[in-house]
Design a protein around this motif. Sequence first.
Motif, mmCIF file in Angstrom:
data_model
loop_
_atom_site.group_PDB
_atom_site.id
_atom_site.type_symbol
_atom_site.label_atom_id
_atom_site.label_comp_id
_atom_site.label_asym_id
_atom_site.label_seq_id
_atom_site.Cartn_x
_atom_site.Cartn_y
_atom_site.Cartn_z
ATOM 1 N N ARG A 165 0.839 -1.212 0.000
ATOM 2 C CA ARG A 165 0.000 0.000 0.000
ATOM 3 C C ARG A 165 0.868 1.254 0.000
ATOM 4 N NH1 ARG A 165 -3.907 -1.170 4.794
ATOM 5 N NH2 ARG A 165 -5.143 -2.871 3.956
ATOM 6 N N LEU A 166 1.926 1.237 0.811
ATOM 7 C CA LEU A 166 2.771 2.428 0.929
ATOM 8 C C LEU A 166 3.398 2.776 -0.419
ATOM 9 C CD1 LEU A 166 3.971 4.575 2.779
ATOM 10 C CD2 LEU A 166 5.876 3.024 3.244
ATOM 11 N N HIS A 167 3.896 1.780 -1.119
ATOM 12 C CA HIS A 167 4.498 2.053 -2.429
ATOM 13 C C HIS A 167 3.446 2.572 -3.407
ATOM 14 C CE1 HIS A 167 8.503 0.718 -1.531
ATOM 15 N NE2 HIS A 167 8.095 -0.477 -1.152
ATOM 16 N N GLN A 168 2.219 2.072 -3.302
ATOM 17 C CA GLN A 168 1.165 2.529 -4.202
ATOM 18 C C GLN A 168 0.821 3.997 -3.956
ATOM 19 O OE1 GLN A 168 -0.120 1.132 -6.789
ATOM 20 N NE2 GLN A 168 0.761 -0.911 -6.560
ATOM 21 N N VAL A 169 0.636 4.396 -2.690
ATOM 22 C CA VAL A 169 0.288 5.799 -2.418
ATOM 23 C C VAL A 169 1.463 6.722 -2.682
ATOM 24 C CG1 VAL A 169 -1.453 5.153 -0.708
ATOM 25 C CG2 VAL A 169 0.871 5.684 0.055
ATOM 26 N N ALA A 170 2.682 6.143 -2.742
ATOM 27 C CA ALA A 170 3.864 6.945 -3.060
ATOM 28 C C ALA A 170 4.073 7.074 -4.561
ATOM 29 C CB ALA A 170 5.107 6.335 -2.406
ATOM 30 N N GLY A 171 3.125 6.580 -5.338
ATOM 31 C CA GLY A 171 3.242 6.701 -6.781
ATOM 32 C C GLY A 171 3.817 5.476 -7.444
ATOM 33 N N GLY A 172 3.931 4.378 -6.706
ATOM 34 C CA GLY A 172 4.459 3.137 -7.271
ATOM 35 C C GLY A 172 5.688 2.632 -6.565
ATOM 36 N N ASN A 173 6.500 3.551 -6.038
ATOM 37 C CA ASN A 173 7.726 3.145 -5.349
ATOM 38 C C ASN A 173 8.204 4.273 -4.452
ATOM 39 O OD1 ASN A 173 10.144 2.074 -4.515
ATOM 40 N ND2 ASN A 173 10.944 1.671 -6.564
ATOM 41 N N ALA A 174 8.318 3.975 -3.148
ATOM 42 C CA ALA A 174 8.796 4.992 -2.197
ATOM 43 C C ALA A 174 10.275 5.282 -2.381
ATOM 44 C CB ALA A 174 8.527 4.528 -0.764
ATOM 45 N N GLY A 175 11.016 4.332 -2.954
ATOM 46 C CA GLY A 175 12.423 4.541 -3.282
ATOM 47 C C GLY A 175 13.283 4.977 -2.113
ATOM 48 N N GLU A 176 14.142 5.945 -2.370
ATOM 49 C CA GLU A 176 15.069 6.435 -1.355
ATOM 50 C C GLU A 176 14.380 7.271 -0.285
ATOM 51 O OE1 GLU A 176 18.270 5.618 -1.085
ATOM 52 O OE2 GLU A 176 17.968 4.301 -2.803
#
Length: 406
Positions: A165-176
């Motif tokens: 979920r976190l990666h999704q709300v971050a636009g696909g990837n929270a990355g660095e």
Amino acid sequence: MVLNASGRQVLAGLCGVDSAVMAWTLPSWTQEAAALDAEGDEVPTAVWRTGGAVVGPVAFGCRLCAALRCGAAVRWVRYAARWERVCVRHGRWLMDADADQELEHLDLRAVPDVIVAQRRWVGVARRAVRGGVEPERVFALAYAVVARWWEQALQWEREKVWPGRLHQVAGGNAGEELERWRIVGRDAVIFPEVVAVADALLDPVMAQRVWADSGAGRPRPLPADGAFCRALGERVGRPWLGPLAATDYGGPLIAWMGAVVRERRGKSRPPGWADDPWWVSKEHQVAAMAGQLRVRAKEMKAPGSGTWWRSTVPAEQRMWIENLIGDAGEQLTQLRGAQSGTTREVARHLLELLSRGTELLDQVTLRVMVAAVNAGVPVKDVAEWARLSPEEAAEALGTHRDTHDE
């Protein structure tokens, strides 16, 4: 701005609007009015107050909704509690407006379970009212419980839902920017579980499970494999969570369980303690996004904060280590608390806490060693810091690498 009766009368006259309409339009219209009117001064008086402290959290409004109503996608803000942050029509999570960060909303179109939870909360709130409990108090307790799980979740190897979920709300990837996104995206990501926990805490069947786990008429310590925590884990889609929740001593969930048991036994704690099951102590209250971002900004700017720690060690690994340190400290702090029961039970409980605390500290040591080696620190220096021989350090690092490769 909060006004007394004279001040409200003057402002309504200047605006040419009826006082009842002003009260409907401005949430602060009657806030603290009684205290100001009690002073007996007929002179118009006003005092400044922080909006969030007087009325509640302030959030950005949905620009698309504004465009539908007034023809322009303008920025606007409103008082909005945590349980009404989802714009169901446009699939957006509306962010805090006082956190000094650029995002107005998070896109929820890829995480429909958050939107479903918004609809489900309406029924949970009605259930709370029928049970004689204010919905906001139920939400606050569930929010405290799940936010505490959120801080512990980096150590949960089985946890797959929240990272996705976190990666999704971050636009696909929270990355660095994982550490920042864990702050910014927390409330949206955990919202479905908050609603599920609130619903569970209102369920009389769940309260009965707590009573049975406590031994009912024959008191005993709450077990790690109790029926209540096992059922709670299943309700939030994590059957493995039960033992972790049951052994989170000092957390808001255990406090709620204890209050339920005391209420059924007709017992109360010494004066000064809160026996209300829905009371959330100050130490259990959730840190706001604004406060967390300010702390993070200070840490990033602090001189001598450790260049390799911030610039070299991945954010996820840093947070894992920091959470392990916090958990170890909490486990050891429990050793100082009051214990009850037979000498044997108390001794066993203290040994379990001590064992868990030292185990967490061992994990911290190993992860710091791994981070240091990955940052370029020679194994010899790492071994000396950890009070190990170079051979023992190399073996520990190799074992850790093999385990994670599997």
